[in-house]
Design an enzyme around this catalytic site. Structure first.
Site, PDB file in Angstrom:
ATOM      1  N   SER A 195       0.689  -1.283   0.095  1.00  0.00           N
ATOM      2  CA  SER A 195      -0.005   0.086   0.023  1.00  0.00           C
ATOM      3  C   SER A 195       0.886   1.252  -0.127  1.00  0.00           C
ATOM      4  O   SER A 195       1.651   1.498   0.988  1.00  0.00           O
ATOM      5  CB  SER A 195      -0.967   0.087   1.305  1.00  0.00           C
ATOM      6  N   ARG A 196       0.779   2.098  -1.097  1.00  0.00           N
ATOM      7  CA  ARG A 196       1.627   3.374  -0.965  1.00  0.00           C
ATOM      8  C   ARG A 196       1.233   4.444  -0.114  1.00  0.00           C
ATOM      9  O   ARG A 196       1.880   5.307   0.176  1.00  0.00           O
ATOM     10  CB  ARG A 196       1.771   3.589  -2.541  1.00  0.00           C
TER      11      ARG A 196
END
Length: 513
Positions: free
Chosen positions: A372-373
């Protein structure tokens, strides 16, 4: 001879009268003629004022049927359009009228709880849908100034996701994996978990079997989720044109909620079939094929869709659209054209692995390849405290376990980490349709870090997890309420949890004795 002259004069006079009765004022709508129709694609001559994505109406010669279509090609001598529905009534020579407007779909609260097609027509056999507002299917995404950074969690209720790859409101998180690995199950659980959280959900089914969607709708009804969900269905038997516009129509419905300050979760299931539908239409429109026979603008197809997911600044309404696009891979090949495109567009991916699925890991999330950025900014302090190293530990465990298979002589530290990893993987398993609240997840992970599960056999870990949750709810449910309210681990909460863990561990030992 005189009779034929008389007849000719009468015809001329009749034509003069008709011409005199025709208004020569400019009309708002341009006119065209259907030159050819095949496989849901029409070629139209005329329509000098036609525009891209404009909606046109095709009227049969006898005036009995009107069929909507949308312009997708503008050529020098003709216009290519896709028929939005059945093309059985469209014939060569039919009259075509331009509307001067881009394609619009019904939006509003009346759609919530309904199963509809991409044009807003009901498919659930219930009463007709009354709507006062319609939105264009294509809409320019909000600019940078109107946006706000993603920082509010969107809890899925799935431990493996909320701990390792958290999703925030306004994020675009890709769910990717081979067929039959549980991609849809993850998305449906996320929808079910939004109950009571003020989030409207839009589930867009693209090219799916109607029987599968009927089962999904039944499950959503069973868990009370249809009360805040819109299901947009372009079935496997529907024309490719409906599959093409379905995700844009679903996003338009979400944008109505966004404009009213609401939070929306949109699931696109799946964009692989969407790309295939677009490829089919493009090839029928004689656009040149490129890599994997997709047209060159297929990246733009999904980028302009997913860019509409956002979180707005409070001065612009403060709502959000969170997107969960689904992509199906072939034999785990994430380097194919469409998967690489969507990976580059989204803010992270949840990678579901076939091998893990067959090993009994449900959900089959590969911790090493999932990311998850947005990261911990989409987590509560409660979850940050206990989930900080979890993703790394899960990834390391798989490496150590694979290494340990080939050598029996491993040191104590490695053996301890492998045993901890085994229990972590068991904790990350979760039944479908059983999402957990954030504070319940935090409690389980806290117990794991405190070594609560260390003396429990790996096969009994999940049973012990359920027993612990049941015990806490029975003995001291207020501690969970306090955790939810404070949103962080205070000294008081940690002390009380350790007491409860010790008490339950003692009772467990007595039962064994």
């Amino acid at each position: 001879m005189s009779h034929s002259l008389h007849t000719t004069d009468a015809i001329i006079e009749d034509l003069k009268r008709r011409i005199a009765g025709v208004s020569l004022e400019a009309t708002d709508r341009s006119i065209g003629i259907v030159e050819s129709v095949k496989d849901g694609i029409v070629s139209v001559s005329g329509l000098p004022d036609a525009r891209m994505s404009e909606m046109i109406i095709i009227s049969s010669v006898n005036g009995t049927h009107e069929t909507p279509a949308m312009i997708l090609n503008l050529e020098r001598d003709a216009i290519g359009a896709i028929i939005l529905g059945e093309s059985i009534h469209v014939k060569e020579g039919d009259l075509v009228e331009g509307t001067g407007e881009v394609l619009r779909v019904p939006v509003g609260d009346a759609l919530v709880g309904r199963v509809i097609d991409p044009m807003g027509r009901p498919l659930d056999g219930k009463c007709p849908i009354r709507h006062e507002v319609s939105y264009p299917v294509e809409h320019i995404a909000p600019g940078v100034i109107a946006r706000k950074s993603v920082s509010v969690p969107l809890h899925t209720g799935i431990k493996a996701i909320d701990a390792m790859v958290p999703i925030g409101r306004g994020q675009r998180e890709l769910i990717i994996g081979d067929r039959q690995t549980g991609k849809t199950a993850v998305a449906i659980d996320a929808i079910i978990n939004q109950k009571g959280k003020g989030v409207t959900c839009v589930y867009v089914a693209i090219g799916q079997k109607e029987s599968k969607i009927a089962g999904i709708v039944a499950k959503l009804e069973e868990h009370g989720a249809m009360a805040y969900t819109i299901v947009v269905l372009a079935g496997a038997s529907d024309p490719a044109s409906l599959s093409y516009i379905a995700p844009y129509a679903g996003t338009a419905m979400a944008e109505y909620m966004l404009d009213n300050g609401g939070d929306v979760l949109v699931v696109y299931d799946d964009l692989s079939k969407h790309a295939v539908a677009y490829r089919e239409l493009s090839l029928l429109l004689r656009r040149p094929p490129g890599r994997e026979a997709y047209p060159g603008d297929v990246f733009y197809l999904h980028s302009r869709l997913l860019e509409r997911a956002c979180r707005l600044d409070p001065s612009h309404g403060g709502g959000s659209i969170t997107a969960l696009p689904i992509i199906e891979t072939q034999a785990g090949d994430v380097s194919a054209y469409i998967p690489t495109n969507v990976i580059s567009i989204t803010d992270g991916q949840i990678y579901l692995e076939t091998d893990l699925f067959h090993q009994g890991m449900r959900p089959a999330i590969n911790a090493g390849l999932s990311v998850s950025r947005v990261g911990s900014s989409a987590q509560t302090k409660l979850m940050k405290k206990v989930a900080g190293k979890m993703r790394l530990e899960a990834a390391q465990y798989r490496e150590l376990a694979a290494f340990a298979q080939f050598g029996s002589d491993i040191d104590d530290d490695t053996r301890t980490r492998i045993e901890h990893g085994k229990r972590l993987m068991e904790i990350l398993k979760q039944d479908q349709y059983a999402p957990l609240a954030d504070e319940e997840q935090a409690l389980i992970f806290f117990a794991l870090l405190e070594g609560y599960f260390s003396d429990i056999a790996v096969d009994d870990v999940r049973k012990a997890e359920h027993a612990l949750l049941s015990y806490i709810h029975t003995v001291d449910a207020d501690i969970l309420v306090t955790m939810k309210k404070e949103g962080a681990f205070s000294e008081h909460i940690e002390t009380r949890l350790r007491e409860l863990l010790k008490m339950h561990a003692g009772e467990r030992l007595e039962e064994r004795g």
